[in-house]
Design a protein around this motif. Structure first.
Motif, PDB file in Angstrom:
ATOM      1  N   THR A   1       0.834  -1.210   0.000  1.00  0.00           N
ATOM      2  CA  THR A   1       0.000   0.000   0.000  1.00  0.00           C
ATOM      3  C   THR A   1       0.863   1.252   0.000  1.00  0.00           C
ATOM      4  OG1 THR A   1      -0.184  -0.138   2.433  1.00  0.00           O
ATOM      5  CG2 THR A   1      -1.919  -1.191   1.130  1.00  0.00           C
ATOM      6  N   SER A   2       1.311   1.692   1.149  1.00  0.00           N
ATOM      7  CA  SER A   2       2.053   2.957   1.256  1.00  0.00           C
ATOM      8  C   SER A   2       3.339   2.971   0.441  1.00  0.00           C
ATOM      9  CB  SER A   2       2.387   3.245   2.723  1.00  0.00           C
ATOM     10  OG  SER A   2       1.246   3.553   3.454  1.00  0.00           O
ATOM     11  N   ALA A   3       4.014   1.831   0.364  1.00  0.00           N
ATOM     12  CA  ALA A   3       5.310   1.783  -0.321  1.00  0.00           C
ATOM     13  C   ALA A   3       5.198   1.365  -1.777  1.00  0.00           C
ATOM     14  CB  ALA A   3       6.248   0.831   0.419  1.00  0.00           C
ATOM     15  N   ALA A   4       4.008   1.018  -2.244  1.00  0.00           N
ATOM     16  CA  ALA A   4       3.859   0.478  -3.595  1.00  0.00           C
ATOM     17  C   ALA A   4       4.229   1.503  -4.656  1.00  0.00           C
ATOM     18  CB  ALA A   4       2.422   0.007  -3.799  1.00  0.00           C
ATOM     19  N   ASP A   5       5.017   1.055  -5.626  1.00  0.00           N
ATOM     20  CA  ASP A   5       5.386   1.887  -6.785  1.00  0.00           C
ATOM     21  C   ASP A   5       5.995   3.220  -6.377  1.00  0.00           C
ATOM     22  OD1 ASP A   5       4.258  -0.042  -8.592  1.00  0.00           O
ATOM     23  OD2 ASP A   5       2.279   0.734  -8.085  1.00  0.00           O
TER      24      ASP A   5
END
Length: 672
Positions: free
Chosen positions: A529-533
């Motif tokens: 979530t927060s770190a995605a992509d």
């Protein structure tokens, strides 16, 4: 590869060779938002007193925080000889960890100019000039070194205003000294011959060598060996690192250590050293804040230069008063500035740094030495351990706990915008709001502070701190909602049930509120979530929504990604190393090669890929405040990668390191 150049070495130290022609290349222009667009790129270095700001035009600024936020001079300093000048955009420019080099040459001469911050607390810079005759016949030349006094004081919020010359002087070491800022030196060079000159510029009257007499040689002035001695001392004090899973650590760990320690300044008002957050806060908006920030910055110094870490702890404790409160910030005149925020978390950072220092050094005597309070309180000095005990009492008795048992939030905790972003009316939240973040952090800090108190013979405080920490840990454990930990409470309101607030999650893991299986589940959720992509790290808030600013939507904060790396280190070490690598300068350059901030230094937070200015930083331009106005020299961009690296190696208070990579300083060695 960076648009601006490439990493190299100079004097046996990591350095960056700037190769862009900023006058011709349109990629050089950037927008500070509060000021006109510019093509000036600059880097901050220093010693324990003065800051040197070098730019891509070969010019320099000097900054001194000894008694106020003061630009000693700006946009000046050049050498000229026989038509060659160092203040041109086509020169060869090298940014080093405490110095800047400019090289120019034509068919007749080669000129190299190095401006160096000498080791120690000297309020001046050394200037080494190397002139070489490229002809096969002798030449007679005249060299001119010239600086202009362009002092300015940084006013609160609005920025710099012109100020009187603070007494700057230029000296040819072993020769003339002048207040004019200009010296002319005749040169005679044999065919192929070379001449080296050493000068210094700054507040020479307050240097250890004595004031001397303007325009005349000075008895006892520093010899030419000062240049080599400073570089030798620098090479000896910077830590070394290597990690198979993060090869960039070898370069970035000593670089970060140099820029972090170089931001310290001996405090002529409160004593000790300030380690100001810098960037737009100090250099553009005129305040040193928040109080938690120098305490955060000093944490890795415990394992690199512990004397400086202690000095910063003492200095920051001296911001406060005998009731144990620490003001949000100091204004440009070093007076407490409390108009904007009254944070609820700042005492925790002092207790944390104190415990970390005692664990690493065993220096109990430091806590028996007296530390002053801010002069406005007219209060007697007390031993450092008593100052810390009063801070603990302020946390428990004044900040206190709310309806659900969590520590209160007052009008801010770590997140200055948490009140605004909570959705609860401001005054109601200030009066009754509770911070799960504060509770989770305290649940980790207070047991370590309890160990400190025990070792100093204060068993009652130790027992109370340990009991409170355990109670808060149990409360935090109950804030799991099946996906993540809730963030805060207001009357009849829960903050962080429907969206993930990153700052509380790592602390829930670190304090033991999350059992191992849940910790792994939470960390994997953050990666999805927060770190995605996101090439620079995890966003402070998720889901992503329109808009961004210091409140967290679309922002990636060094301070929180540090705790995230730390939390993952034990449970998912491969993911922890991946997250650490996203914090590096190399990661920013790879993702955003055209953005100068993040090349050598950075802000406290970056904007995420989905924002309008990815890889740059936040602004509140509508109220006249912007990190983008001064997006480098924020110490979080140096202190937090350092601390996260140490945590990856298991370097924590009151436990043995686990290794897994190499780190070596003068006081600590971990790994092979």
């Amino acid at each position: 590869m960076s648009t601006y150049g490439e990493w190299t070495t100079a004097y046996g130290l990591p350095a960056f060779a700037y190769t862009l022609d900023q006058e011709r290349d349109p990629r050089a222009e950037w927008d500070p938002l509060l000021d006109p667009p510019t093509r000036r790129h600059f880097a901050h270095v220093g010693n324990r007193r003065i800051t040197l700001v070098s730019d891509n035009y070969g010019l320099s600024d000097l900054f001194d925080e000894h008694t106020s936020l003061l630009w000693l001079t700006r946009g000046t300093g050049a050498t000229r000889v026989d038509g060659l000048s160092t203040d041109i955009s086509g020169s060869e420019r090298v940014f080093g960890p405490t110095f800047a080099i400019v090289r120019v040459a034509d068919e007749r001469l080669a000129l190299e100019r190095t401006v160096l911050c000498p080791e120690g607390e000297q309020p001046w810079v050394l200037i080494r000039l190397r002139v070489r005759n490229l002809l096969d016949s002798p030449v007679r030349l005249e060299l001119t070194e010239e600086w202009a006094a362009r002092a300015a004081r940084v006013e609160l919020i609005t920025g710099a205003v012109d100020a009187d010359d603070p007494g700057l002087e230029l000296e040819l070491i072993g020769g003339a000294r002048t207040r004019s800022g200009r010296l002319e030196v005749p040169l005679e060079l044999e065919a192929g011959g070379e001449r080296v000159l050493d000068l210094r510029y700054g507040l020479l009257g307050s240097s250890p060598e004595g004031p001397g007499t303007p325009g005349t040689p000075e008895t006892g002035s520093p010899g030419t060996e000062s240049f080599e001695r400073s570089l030798e001392a620098l090479r000896a004090r910077l830590p070394r690192a290597s990690a198979a899973r993060a090869p960039e650590a070898e370069r970035e760990i000593p670089w970060h250590a140099a820029l972090l320690t170089g931001a310290a300044c001996a405090d002529g008002v409160l004593g000790g050293h300030t380690l100001d957050q810098g960037s737009c806060y100090s250099f553009r908006h005129g305040f040193n804040g928040a109080a938690r920030d120098p305490l955060q910055h000093a944490l890795p110094l415990v394992y690199i230069e512990p004397d400086l870490a202690l000095s910063v702890l003492r200095n920051t404790c001296a911001w406060g008063g005998p009731e144990g409160d620490l003001p949000y910030a100091l204004g440009p005149d070093k007076q407490p500035w409390t108009d904007l925020f009254r944070p609820s978390d700042q005492n925790l950072w002092a207790l944390w740094l104190a415990a970390e220092y005692l664990s690493a050094t065993g220096d109990g005597a430091a806590f028996r030495a007296n530390v002053p309070y801010h002069p406005i309180h007219e209060a007697p000095e007390v031993p450092l351990h008593e100052n810390l005990r009063r801070q603990f009492r302020f946390l428990t008795d004044v900040v206190g706990r709310g309806e659900h048992g969590h520590l209160r939030i007052l009008n801010a905790d770590w997140n200055d915008m948490a009140i605004v972003e909570s959705g609860v009316p401001r005054e109601v939240m200030i009066a009754q709001g509770e911070s799960v973040l504060n509770s989770a952090m305290a649940a980790w800090v207070l047991p370590r502070y309890a160990t400190l108190a025990e070792r100093l013979g204060d068993d009652a405080t130790a027992a109370e701190a340990r009991k409170l920490g355990e109670e808060l840990r149990e409360l935090v454990a109950g804030e799991w909602n099946g996906r993540w930990y809730r963030r805060a409470y207001g009357p009849g309101a829960v903050v962080g049930d429907d969206d993930l607030w990153l700052e509380v999650q790592p602390w829930a893991v670190l304090c033991g509120a999350a059992p191992p299986e849940r910790a792994v589940e939470l960390l994997r959720t953050i990666e999805r979530t927060s770190a995605a992509d996101s090439p620079l790290g995890a966003r402070l808030r998720w889901p992503v929504r329109d808009g961004y600013g210091p409140g967290g939507v679309g922002t990636i904060w060094y301070a929180i990604n540090m705790t995230l790396v730390w939390a993952a280190a034990e449970h998912l070490p491969d993911l922890a190393w991946d997250w650490w690598r996203r914090m590096t300068l190399a990661a920013h350059t790879a993702a955003y090669p055209d953005v100068w901030e993040g090349t050598l230094s950075g802000p406290d937070a970056y904007l995420a890929p989905e924002t309008g200015r990815p890889g740059r930083t936040w602004d509140l331009a509508d109220v006249g405040v912007a990190m983008q106005a001064y997006p480098v020299a924020n110490l979080h961009s140096h202190s937090q990668p350092l601390l996260a690296y140490l945590r990856l190696l298991g370097v924590e208070p009151f436990q043995r390191p686990r290794g897994g990579a190499h780190f070596a300083s003068r006081v600590l060695k971990v790994g092979p």
